[in-house]
Write a protein that holds these residues in place. Structure first.
Motif: not given
Lengths: 113, 162
Positions: B131-152
């Motif tokens: 809710q607080l950013t311009d986008g949240l992407v979550i990637t689960n590659g089997g060896q852990g999880t990566t989440a990223s958020v962006t702001a303008r």
């Protein structure tokens, strides 16, 4: 490794209610302590007011602590309210709907008898 | 590999596709501002470091507070649910700030990014980050999880970017 203390509290107890005044930032390192403090106060007062005027940061773990304390207060028939939340703290409480649980619809003036 | 992409549901964000790239690692694009190891004891210190860098990059006021809380929630998730440690990386590409948080934890079978009812004790972290950013992407590659958020970054006028 010593953890930096990022928040402070003060409790004022009167005959009809206890007031918890908070200052600083509370995150996951302080959420358990905050919840413990609230539960203790709820166990000893008829009304608990949490003054957040000088609190500048809370996160989801603090929201969880507030909701858990709210349930405890309801179970015990204690009035738990949050006052003076501002900026980031107020915004997060509002957007999650938790402020509505804790705004004590009619806070009322000090009880006189 | 599983990837979840969440865009803002409310009208406050840009909603123009920023942060929807599936090449989960935008790392390497733009200027690296921060790269730190996450541990439970460093959560507060890391938040303060993100505040300083994001402010220097031009985020201010509510926009700064929102981005910092979003990053903080992802970092907290790593400590509580992602094996306890991982990396937080922040970089800037033109007027976009991206923060990527990764861990080597067991990963998530299911990611629910929905607002918990007011009476529910937990499960608000990812919802807030989205809710607080311009986008949240979550990637689960089997060896852990990566989440990223962006702001303008809203810039009045500068000589760079557009």
């Amino acid at each position: 490794m010593a953890l930096e203390e990022t928040w402070h509290w003060r409790v004022d107890v009167s005959a009809d209610r206890s007031v918890l005044t908070l200052a600083g930032e509370i995150d996951m390192s302080g959420a358990d302590g905050f919840e413990h403090l609230l539960r203790e106060m709820i166990g000893q007062a008829r009304a608990v007011e949490v003054d957040m005027e000088r609190l500048s940061f809370i996160d989801s773990t603090v929201l969880g602590a507030l909701v858990a304390a709210h349930h405890e207060a309801v179970d015990r028939g204690v009035d738990l309210t949050v006052v003076n939340a501002a900026n980031q703290v107020r915004r997060v409480l509002d957007m999650t709907g938790i402020m509505q649980l804790l705004d004590g619809a009619a806070p009322g003036p000090p009880v006189a008898f | 590999m599983t990837c979840w992409v969440y865009r803002p549901a409310m009208g406050s964000g840009g909603g123009d596709g920023v942060g929807t790239g599936l090449s989960s690692s935008g790392a390497g694009i733009g200027v690296r501002l921060l790269s730190e190891w996450i541990t439970a004891a460093r959560v507060t210190e890391l938040r303060h470091a993100v505040v300083a860098e994001a402010r220097s990059a031009g985020l201010v006021d509510g926009g700064l507070e929102d981005f910092v809380l979003a990053v903080h929630e992802l970092v907290t998730n790593v400590v509580r649910h992602g094996g306890g440690s991982g990396w937080v990386r922040l970089w800037q590409h033109q007027d976009t700030l991206t923060c990527e948080v990764s861990d080597g934890g067991p990963g998530l079978d299911e990611v629910t990014v929905a607002l918990a009812g007011p009476g529910e004790v937990g499960h608000r972290g990812l919802w807030l980050a989205q809710q607080l950013t311009d986008g949240l992407v979550i990637t689960n590659g089997g060896q852990g999880t990566t989440a990223s958020v962006t702001a303008r970054i809203a810039r009045p006028t500068t000589g760079e970017g557009r």
